[in-house]
Design a protein around this motif. Structure first.
Motif, PDB file in Angstrom:
ATOM      1  N   TYR A 138      51.367  40.766  54.307  1.00 59.72           N
ATOM      2  CA  TYR A 138      51.078  40.335  53.031  1.00 59.72           C
ATOM      3  C   TYR A 138      51.992  40.452  52.181  1.00 59.72           C
ATOM      4  O   TYR A 138      52.522  39.475  51.323  1.00 59.72           O
ATOM      5  CB  TYR A 138      49.687  41.119  52.530  1.00 59.72           C
ATOM      6  N   MET A 142      54.112  37.129  50.419  1.00 61.43           N
ATOM      7  CA  MET A 142      53.838  36.741  49.141  1.00 61.43           C
ATOM      8  C   MET A 142      55.184  36.893  48.470  1.00 61.43           C
ATOM      9  O   MET A 142      55.332  36.537  47.242  1.00 61.43           O
ATOM     10  CB  MET A 142      52.884  37.602  48.500  1.00 61.43           C
ATOM     11  N   ASP A 167      56.629  37.622  37.929  1.00 61.63           N
ATOM     12  CA  ASP A 167      55.309  37.364  38.847  1.00 61.63           C
ATOM     13  C   ASP A 167      54.178  37.136  38.358  1.00 61.63           C
ATOM     14  O   ASP A 167      53.695  38.211  37.822  1.00 61.63           O
ATOM     15  CB  ASP A 167      55.452  38.387  39.947  1.00 61.63           C
ATOM     16  N   ASN A 173      47.807  40.905  42.631  1.00 61.98           N
ATOM     17  CA  ASN A 173      48.502  41.388  44.051  1.00 61.98           C
ATOM     18  C   ASN A 173      48.214  42.997  44.195  1.00 61.98           C
ATOM     19  O   ASN A 173      48.078  43.177  45.353  1.00 61.98           O
ATOM     20  CB  ASN A 173      50.084  41.083  43.976  1.00 61.98           C
ATOM     21  N   ASN A 434      42.745  37.026  45.536  1.00 64.06           N
ATOM     22  CA  ASN A 434      43.244  37.624  44.114  1.00 64.06           C
ATOM     23  C   ASN A 434      42.907  36.724  42.649  1.00 64.06           C
ATOM     24  O   ASN A 434      43.243  37.008  41.873  1.00 64.06           O
ATOM     25  CB  ASN A 434      44.424  38.215  43.951  1.00 64.06           C
ATOM     26  N   ASN A 439      47.816  32.751  45.825  1.00 62.04           N
ATOM     27  CA  ASN A 439      47.231  33.367  46.820  1.00 62.04           C
ATOM     28  C   ASN A 439      46.824  32.282  47.974  1.00 62.04           C
ATOM     29  O   ASN A 439      46.321  32.568  49.303  1.00 62.04           O
ATOM     30  CB  ASN A 439      45.914  34.236  46.392  1.00 62.04           C
ATOM     31  N   THR A 443      50.648  32.109  49.832  1.00 58.59           N
ATOM     32  CA  THR A 443      50.429  32.991  50.968  1.00 58.59           C
ATOM     33  C   THR A 443      49.916  32.407  52.299  1.00 58.59           C
ATOM     34  O   THR A 443      50.358  32.752  53.417  1.00 58.59           O
ATOM     35  CB  THR A 443      49.075  33.729  50.573  1.00 58.59           C
TER      36      THR A 443
END
Length: 532
Positions: A138, A142, A167, A173, A434, A439, A443
């Motif tokens: 993860y 990301m 970000d 996150n 999230n 995401n 992701t």
């Protein structure tokens, strides 16, 4: 603060058998669907692993129960610099870590624990990472290893994150499972004893429940934390995860009150569950996506025309009717319609086996070419029957001259091998974590997510530029425009075929109170109780 946990008879120490559990008063059994790979959440991405770790840990920020808003947890507040590059977290006083037979904390939670948690992921030469080499899919997927410049403390209860770039989803996150705070003191003790790996199998956290023991494919046992910093959230003396891969077995146990909460019922079983006065079924729109992932590193899937052919040969509506049985909505995009920035103008290529066969011939793909098609061994919110879906795809692709050989593994092995890119084609999916478009689009499909959740192994510079520009802006309108461009490009390049978004049905006993369905597919038992 200390919560009052009612004295109860001890649980039977016998290992899980087919017989009902000998339960203490004020206990809850959750019929889970698979065994977790471990409890060090930074290592894992599946809901099974995150569910098993959820009772044990806290994060700096956490999502409100049943919602997508990040609220204070181990941090009581945070400040953000004007340029969006510095986050200062003010930590909660008086939080205690758990203890076990090998470890008793000598101090409360402080900034050193936050530094250990994040610097272990950030610094490849971190002493604990050298003692226990592992990956953090993860964190790297990301791009947080690139976005975070440093994690430091300005006092015993103040932590400063300095970023290399803005970000927009940073707080969200940090509320995700991978960012659960670990004990630096426990890690030091494990390293000194040469047992660093125990952090994954003998977990220590600050959460509402304390780990007792785990037997793979059988059970996980937790006990209520009498020292939890939010005592009103600890309403059970004992929490047990009973692991049952068979949906019919889970349903049977729920009806017999051998478990009080379960998950992922077969769509055909939902009407009967709703009609049972001893049960309740909570339903919510699925913030999820079930899809087909094409490994573009394997020939002939490296050719766009081949992926287009496979995509247009899928009888998607037939799959939705048979697999989801009225509890699925056709998916055409790389994320669900409820996600902000979703581009509703995107359409599927028409179902056209004849055109698909022509594309394959033009691409030089011979009749009878064999490809492996991986089918998940477990039910997921986004795919209630992967085996049936695989068999239907096998039949669809046989019509265009492709021989799909169905492969499956135990769930943990399936994920591990998929992340390594061993498959040709895999059935997989995602439930959002999230509430942010990144995401999904970052992701699942970015270059950085290869080896993590990018099962297509697809890396495209043009696509990556779009999503990197989007996450680096705090202007929501600008971000939406960039994400919509990224969605259209993703659709054109066909690294995936979206299949469906499913409705989530959560069955539980009628006397269970306080349980809320998470939009992120997590099963959280804080604040949950059994009412007589």
């Amino acid at each position: 603060m200390r919560s009052t946990i009612a004295t109860a008879s001890l649980l039977s120490l016998a290992l899980f058998t087919a017989a009902p559990y000998a339960l203490a008063a004020n206990s809850l059994v959750f019929c889970s669907e698979a065994s977790p790979s471990g409890f060090d959440t930074a290592q894992y991405t599946s809901a099974t692993d995150n569910d098993a770790a959820q009772p044990l840990y806290n994060r700096l920020a956490e999502f409100e129960k049943g919602g997508t808003v990040a609220i204070p947890a181990l941090a009581t507040s945070w400040d953000v610099s004007a340029d969006g590059l510095v986050y200062t977290f003010h930590l909660r006083e008086g939080v205690k870590f758990h203890s076990n037979k090998a470890f008793t904390p000598s101090r409360n939670f402080n900034a050193d624990d936050v530094l250990f948690t994040f610097n272990r992921m950030l610094n490849t030469e971190h002493p604990f990472r050298l003692a226990y080499p592992t990956e953090f899919p993860y964190f790297t997927g990301m791009g947080m290893d690139k976005k975070i410049h440093s994690v430091t403390k300005s006092g015993p209860m103040t932590v400063v994150f300095t970023l290399n770039s803005v970000d927009a989803a940073f707080i969200q996150n940090l509320a995700m499972s991978f960012a659960s705070i670990l004990s630096a003191e426990y890690a030091e003790q494990l390293m000194a004893a040469g047992k660093a790996r125990d952090i994954n199998q003998q977990p220590i956290g600050t959460g509402p429940y304390i780990f007792q023991r785990y037997q793979k494919d059988a059970q996980i046992r937790y006990k209520g934390n009498p020292d939890y910093w939010a005592p009103e959230q600890v309403k059970l003396d004992q929490l047990i995860f009973a692991i049952n891969t068979d949906a019919s077995v889970r349903l049977q146990k729920l009806r017999k009150n051998e478990c009080q909460v379960t998950l992922h019922p077969r769509p055909a079983d939902v009407p009967g569950l709703k009609a049972d006065p001893q049960l309740q079924v909570i339903e919510s729109p699925g913030y999820n996506l079930g899809y087909i992932s094409y490994n573009v590193r394997h020939a002939p899937l490296d050719k766009l025309a081949v992926r287009q052919a496979l995509d247009m040969a899928v009888n998607k509506q037939a799959i939705i009717d048979a697999v989801y049985q009225g509890a699925g909505q056709k998916a055409v995009n790389g994320m669900p319609p409820s996600q902000w920035s979703y581009d509703s103008s995107i359409q599927d290529a028409p179902y056209n086996p004849d055109k698909a066969r022509e594309l394959l011939r033009a691409a030089g793909v011979k009749e009878g070419t064999e490809l492996t098609l991986w089918a998940m061994p477990v039910q997921r919110p986004y795919n209630p029957n992967a085996r049936l879906m695989a068999e239907m795809l096998q039949a669809d692709w046989a019509k265009i001259g492709i021989k799909a050989r169905i492969v499956s593994y135990e769930w943990g092995e399936y994920l591990k091998r998929s992340k390594n890119g061993e498959h040709d084609i895999s059935l997989i999916g995602w439930t959002g974590d999230n509430g942010d478009p990144d995401n999904w689009l970052g992701t699942l499909y970015s270059c950085a997510a290869i080896g993590g959740n990018n099962y297509s192994m697809w890396c495209d510079e043009q696509y990556d530029r779009l999503i990197k520009s989007a996450i680096a802006s705090t202007d929501r309108e600008l971000r939406s425009g960039l994400y919509q461009q990224a969605q259209r490009y993703l659709k054109q390049q066909v690294p995936i075929t979206p299949i469906a978004h499913s409705t989530v049905s959560q069955p539980l006993r009628a006397d269970v109170q306080g349980f809320k369905v998470s939009p992120f597919g997590r099963n959280d038992f804080s604040g949950v109780s059994i009412v007589d």
